[in-house]
Design a protein around this motif. Structure first.
Motif, PDB file in Angstrom:
ATOM      1  N   ILE A   1       0.823  -1.217   0.000  1.00 40.18           N
ATOM      2  CA  ILE A   1       0.000   0.000   0.000  1.00 40.18           C
ATOM      3  C   ILE A   1       0.855   1.265   0.000  1.00 40.18           C
ATOM      4  O   ILE A   1       0.336   2.352  -0.226  1.00 40.18           O
ATOM      5  CB  ILE A   1      -0.968   0.013   1.207  1.00 40.18           C
ATOM      6  N   LYS A   2       2.159   1.109   0.244  1.00 41.40           N
ATOM      7  CA  LYS A   2       3.064   2.244   0.155  1.00 41.40           C
ATOM      8  C   LYS A   2       4.471   1.736  -0.053  1.00 41.40           C
ATOM      9  O   LYS A   2       4.895   0.756   0.563  1.00 41.40           O
ATOM     10  CB  LYS A   2       3.001   3.118   1.411  1.00 41.40           C
ATOM     11  N   ALA A   3       5.215   2.395  -0.941  1.00 44.55           N
ATOM     12  CA  ALA A   3       6.616   2.037  -1.173  1.00 44.55           C
ATOM     13  C   ALA A   3       7.363   3.312  -1.543  1.00 44.55           C
ATOM     14  O   ALA A   3       7.414   3.701  -2.713  1.00 44.55           O
ATOM     15  CB  ALA A   3       6.728   0.990  -2.272  1.00 44.55           C
ATOM     16  N   ASP A   4       7.902   3.975  -0.559  1.00 45.09           N
ATOM     17  CA  ASP A   4       8.636   5.214  -0.789  1.00 45.09           C
ATOM     18  C   ASP A   4       9.730   5.350   0.268  1.00 45.09           C
ATOM     19  O   ASP A   4      10.045   4.390   0.969  1.00 45.09           O
ATOM     20  CB  ASP A   4       7.694   6.422  -0.776  1.00 45.09           C
ATOM     21  N   LYS A   5      10.298   6.529   0.380  1.00 44.78           N
ATOM     22  CA  LYS A   5      11.406   6.726   1.316  1.00 44.78           C
ATOM     23  C   LYS A   5      10.990   6.519   2.769  1.00 44.78           C
ATOM     24  O   LYS A   5      11.841   6.335   3.641  1.00 44.78           O
ATOM     25  CB  LYS A   5      12.005   8.122   1.123  1.00 44.78           C
TER      26      LYS A   5
ATOM     27  N   GLU B   1      10.966  -1.474  -9.350  1.00 46.16           N
ATOM     28  CA  GLU B   1       9.975  -2.256 -10.092  1.00 46.16           C
ATOM     29  C   GLU B   1       9.442  -3.453  -9.306  1.00 46.16           C
ATOM     30  O   GLU B   1       8.351  -3.959  -9.591  1.00 46.16           O
ATOM     31  CB  GLU B   1      10.585  -2.747 -11.414  1.00 46.16           C
ATOM     32  N   LEU B   2      10.179  -3.897  -8.292  1.00 46.27           N
ATOM     33  CA  LEU B   2       9.726  -5.045  -7.493  1.00 46.27           C
ATOM     34  C   LEU B   2       8.624  -4.674  -6.514  1.00 46.27           C
ATOM     35  O   LEU B   2       7.907  -5.561  -6.032  1.00 46.27           O
ATOM     36  CB  LEU B   2      10.901  -5.640  -6.707  1.00 46.27           C
ATOM     37  N   PHE B   3       8.490  -3.392  -6.205  1.00 49.96           N
ATOM     38  CA  PHE B   3       7.629  -2.994  -5.098  1.00 49.96           C
ATOM     39  C   PHE B   3       6.602  -1.943  -5.524  1.00 49.96           C
ATOM     40  O   PHE B   3       6.507  -0.871  -4.936  1.00 49.96           O
ATOM     41  CB  PHE B   3       8.490  -2.476  -3.942  1.00 49.96           C
TER      42      PHE B   3
END
Length: 321
Positions: free
Chosen positions: A268-272, A309-311
């Motif tokens: 649901i989230k993939a960032d810093k 690209e994996l996440f």
């Protein structure tokens, strides 16, 4: 007047080495060290001595590495050491009745739980996995059962919500040495503790870990997933699959008060700020440190820079193929 004891020590991993190290800081005489045979490790499969053997070698102590203590020759060899007591800590071999009865004062064990809770091979991991708030060390008089002997002394240790099996292991290993010395001092002064029988009805069993237990079931509640990540660090390490690649999860936590309606396992989230994944109860797991195939364990932010690209948000983590 206090009389130093002649001690046989039996143990194998780091946990046991700390108890041996504690004894070596006393006036007691370690007349023999028993440890598991050297095991092949790494890609080269070179034989590696156990941590207990490494310490015994450094201190030039007599070392014995029988494959079993059921053999009459091994039992005779042990008897020839003429020990007052045998101290056992995470040895890994069964002590038959003949061995238990050989030392003048029998055999005592340094166990990493507050018995009778968590008898068995993996008490530290099972305590974290179950959500126990406290564990500790029990020094017990050994009998023929599996961690069923009478208890001589206990020292408690809290389990924090951040503890991994690695961090808790290290604290308990040191605590085990302290508890052991307390018991040995009492024996040396002829003021032994009153042995307390265990209540078998309160006993729980800490089964040996398997690699398969590390597979994350994202349909479980977030708290259980978080506990598994902590309990299985450093082994077997929790794992899942992202875009067909197996991902090992070294550190992660439940995001407090965070809820989602996304399906279990969905990113649901993939960032810093991190990698957030939906759990089965609507809770959220933040994956802090992970390891890609053939790579090192890295903070998610470092992995994201090279493998975004994996996440992708909206994709799901699951069972490796």
């Amino acid at each position: 007047m206090a009389s130093p004891l002649r001690i046989i020590f039996a143990g194998t991993p780091v946990f046991a080495a700390e108890s041996l190290r504690a004894i070596l800081h006393t006036q007691h005489e370690v007349v023999g060290v028993y440890t598991q045979p050297d095991r092949p490790v790494g890609r080269g499969r070179e034989l590696k001595p156990s941590p207990v053997k490494e310490l015994a070698l450094a201190r030039q102590l007599p070392i014995f590495q029988p494959a079993s203590l059921r053999d009459s020759q091994a039992q005779a060899e042990l008897a020839d050491l003429n020990a007052d007591i045998m101290v056992v800590a995470a040895y890994g071999l069964i002590l038959p009745k003949a061995v238990l009865n050989t030392p003048r004062l029998g055999c005592i064990n340094v166990h990493g739980s507050l018995l009778p809770r968590w008898r068995g091979a993996a008490p530290i991991q099972r305590a974290i996995l179950t959500g126990d708030k406290e564990t500790g060390i029990t020094i017990m008089q050994m009998d023929e059962g599996l961690d069923t002997g009478a208890m001589l002394y206990k020292m408690a240790c809290p389990i924090s919500e951040h503890d991994t099996s690695a961090s808790l292991h290290d604290r308990l290993a040191l605590l085990g040495g302290d508890a052991l010395l307390t018991v040995l001092e009492a024996i040396e002064l002829d003021e032994p503790f009153t042995a307390e029988a265990q209540d078998n009805e309160l006993a729980t069993y800490a089964a040996k870990l398997s690699k398969e237990e590390g597979l994350i079931n994202w349909s479980l509640p977030a708290i259980q997933i978080s506990r598994a990540i902590r309990a299985f660090n450093p082994w077997p390490v929790c794992y899942t699959s992202a875009q067909g690649q197996t991902i090992r999860i070294w550190q992660g936590h439940r995001v407090n008060e965070q809820q989602t309606t996304a399906p279990a396992g969905m990113i649901i989230k993939a960032d810093k700020q991190g990698l957030w994944v939906a759990a089965g109860d609507g809770g959220v797991i933040a994956i802090d440190t992970l390891q890609l195939p053939n790579g090192k364990a890295l903070a998610f932010n470092d992995v994201l820079n090279s493998r975004k690209e994996l996440f992708q948000v909206g994709t799901s983590l699951g069972r490796p193929a």
